[in-house]
Write a protein that holds these residues in place. Structure first.
Motif, mmCIF file in Angstrom:
data_model
loop_
_atom_site.group_PDB
_atom_site.id
_atom_site.type_symbol
_atom_site.label_atom_id
_atom_site.label_comp_id
_atom_site.label_asym_id
_atom_site.label_seq_id
_atom_site.Cartn_x
_atom_site.Cartn_y
_atom_site.Cartn_z
ATOM 1 N N ALA A 215 0.827 -1.208 0.000
ATOM 2 C CA ALA A 215 0.000 0.000 0.000
ATOM 3 C C ALA A 215 0.858 1.254 0.000
ATOM 4 O O ALA A 215 0.574 2.225 -0.702
ATOM 5 N N ALA A 216 1.939 1.201 0.792
ATOM 6 C CA ALA A 216 2.821 2.367 0.853
ATOM 7 C C ALA A 216 3.504 2.604 -0.471
ATOM 8 O O ALA A 216 3.673 3.740 -0.912
ATOM 9 N N MET A 217 3.897 1.503 -1.134
ATOM 10 C CA MET A 217 4.560 1.625 -2.424
ATOM 11 C C MET A 217 3.593 2.203 -3.457
ATOM 12 O O MET A 217 3.962 3.062 -4.261
ATOM 13 N N ILE B 260 -0.215 -6.760 -9.499
ATOM 14 C CA ILE B 260 -1.632 -6.402 -9.599
ATOM 15 C C ILE B 260 -1.852 -4.957 -9.150
ATOM 16 O O ILE B 260 -2.614 -4.203 -9.763
ATOM 17 N N THR B 261 -1.161 -4.571 -8.080
ATOM 18 C CA THR B 261 -1.247 -3.189 -7.600
ATOM 19 C C THR B 261 -0.790 -2.210 -8.676
ATOM 20 O O THR B 261 -1.421 -1.160 -8.900
ATOM 21 N N ALA B 262 0.295 -2.554 -9.336
ATOM 22 C CA ALA B 262 0.826 -1.686 -10.399
ATOM 23 C C ALA B 262 -0.144 -1.592 -11.572
ATOM 24 O O ALA B 262 -0.333 -0.513 -12.148
ATOM 25 N N ALA C 127 6.370 -3.181 -11.152
ATOM 26 C CA ALA C 127 5.578 -2.177 -11.866
ATOM 27 C C ALA C 127 5.937 -2.104 -13.340
ATOM 28 O O ALA C 127 5.131 -1.671 -14.174
ATOM 29 N N LEU C 128 7.138 -2.549 -13.705
ATOM 30 C CA LEU C 128 7.608 -2.491 -15.094
ATOM 31 C C LEU C 128 7.712 -3.875 -15.725
ATOM 32 O O LEU C 128 7.857 -3.995 -16.940
ATOM 33 N N GLN C 129 7.638 -4.883 -14.912
ATOM 34 C CA GLN C 129 7.851 -6.253 -15.385
ATOM 35 C C GLN C 129 6.775 -6.701 -16.386
ATOM 36 O O GLN C 129 5.600 -6.428 -16.213
ATOM 37 N N GLY C 130 7.211 -7.387 -17.432
ATOM 38 C CA GLY C 130 6.276 -8.000 -18.376
ATOM 39 C C GLY C 130 5.661 -7.060 -19.384
ATOM 40 O O GLY C 130 4.797 -7.451 -20.167
#
Length: 336
Positions: A7-9, A242-244, A80-83
């Motif tokens: 959540a913090a990220m 999923i968050t990203a 966040a950048l993967q895939g």
């Protein structure tokens, strides 16, 4: 050092992206998504720099837990950048240098064992000339967690660890630099919408592949195919994925959710936001995918999470594309 929560990220990424957003009518429709990507790339670079620093400190003081925690934070920021298969070409081509996965034949383990057992004193330039299997996050994970790593008992081979961490930080800086310009600013609105949905779809399908490979066939799972099985952080990684994707979908109110609502597809937008929220709220992180696949009940739990991603894929890849009348681009993971 206390690890950042998911959540913090997320708050950090959206805050950095949100602060950069300026509302202009003539702004390119991709600007909101671009700001999220730029913030993610910068955040990853910051975490990679911290990992390099923590590795140097570890080599002086020998606090393994501290550098393990920073490795996890760096890994989570990479999610966040993967895939992604869309964006600056010079950033995308560095993906394998950042993370070699899937590692179907334990190539990382074999190459790293050979590296630390050689007589050579490795530096960053040397590592940059080696196979991608020893350059990135997976090779550092081996050093920090594998039972065969010499770092578990001694700092004798710290030159290998610092060289790889420095190389990772260097590549992270190149990725952040590549994102300094919006790669989509020349696309018209329809082409951008197709690119945007493809961006989300590619990343989602990559995350699903991270589950299908270890899940394999019913009754015959392959837990060693799980990402980050050595550190036991695979399910945490997936939650960060999923968050990203949720952050990308919303893009501080300027994303796909906004586009759907503007075009009258409120029910579909609500379905997607609910699916993201419920998936994140119920995502298990206390056990890794490797641990879950050791029992039948754990396998069922893991498969239930996969089904949640399947539903997201259907909503984004099928429903959204149909409603907005766009063609989804080819995914490089197809047929892999």
């Amino acid at each position: 050092m206390k690890p950042l929560s998911i959540a913090a990220m997320t708050f950090l990424l959206t805050s950095v992206a949100g602060c950069s957003l300026v509302s202009h009518e003539d702004e390119h429709p991709s600007q909101g998504v671009y700001q999220v990507e730029l913030a993610s790339a910068k955040h990853f670079m910051q975490q990679a720099n911290k990992l390099e620093s923590e590795m140097l400190t570890f080599c002086e003081e020998g606090d393994l837990q501290q550098v393990q925690q920073q490795w996890q934070q760096t890994m989570l920021s990479w999610m966040a950048l993967q895939g992604q298969e869309r964006g600056p070409e010079s950033a995308l081509e560095k993906s394998w240098n950042i993370q070699f996965w899937p590692d179907k034949k334990n190539t990382t383990g074999r190459k790293m064992a050979a590296l630390v057992n050689s007589d050579k004193h490795w530096n960053q330039d040397d590592i940059a000339q080696q196979s991608v299997t020893v350059q990135g996050l997976g090779s550092i994970e081996w050093l920090l967690y594998d039972q065969d790593s010499p770092l578990k008992s001694s700092t004798k081979h710290c030159h290998v660890a610092t060289a790889i961490a420095s190389n990772l930080a260097s590549n992270a800086a190149l990725i952040a630099s590549a994102w300094e310009e919006n790669p989509w600013s020349g696309l018209d609105e329809k082409a951008w919408t197709s690119e945007y949905i493809s961006l989300l779809s590619n990343q989602l399908e990559y995350s699903m592949k991270k589950m299908t490979r270890p899940l394999a066939k019913f009754g015959k799972p392959r837990p060693y195919f799980a990402e980050s099985w050595r550190s036991g952080t695979s399910m945490k990684n997936l939650k960060a994925n999923i968050t990203a994707m949720q952050t990308l979908y919303l893009s501080d109110g300027n994303g796909l959710d906004h586009t759907l609502r503007q075009n009258g597809h409120i029910q579909l937008a609500d379905s997607i936001t609910r699916q993201f929220s419920s998936t994140l709220e119920t995502w298990p992180v206390d056990e890794s995918l490797f641990e879950l696949l050791q029992t039948k009940e754990g396998y069922r739990v893991a498969y239930a999470q996969y089904n949640k991603l399947e539903q997201l894929k259907y909503l984004i890849h099928e429903e959204v594309a149909i409603k907005l009348g766009v063609v989804i681009g080819f995914n490089a993971t197809d047929g892999d």
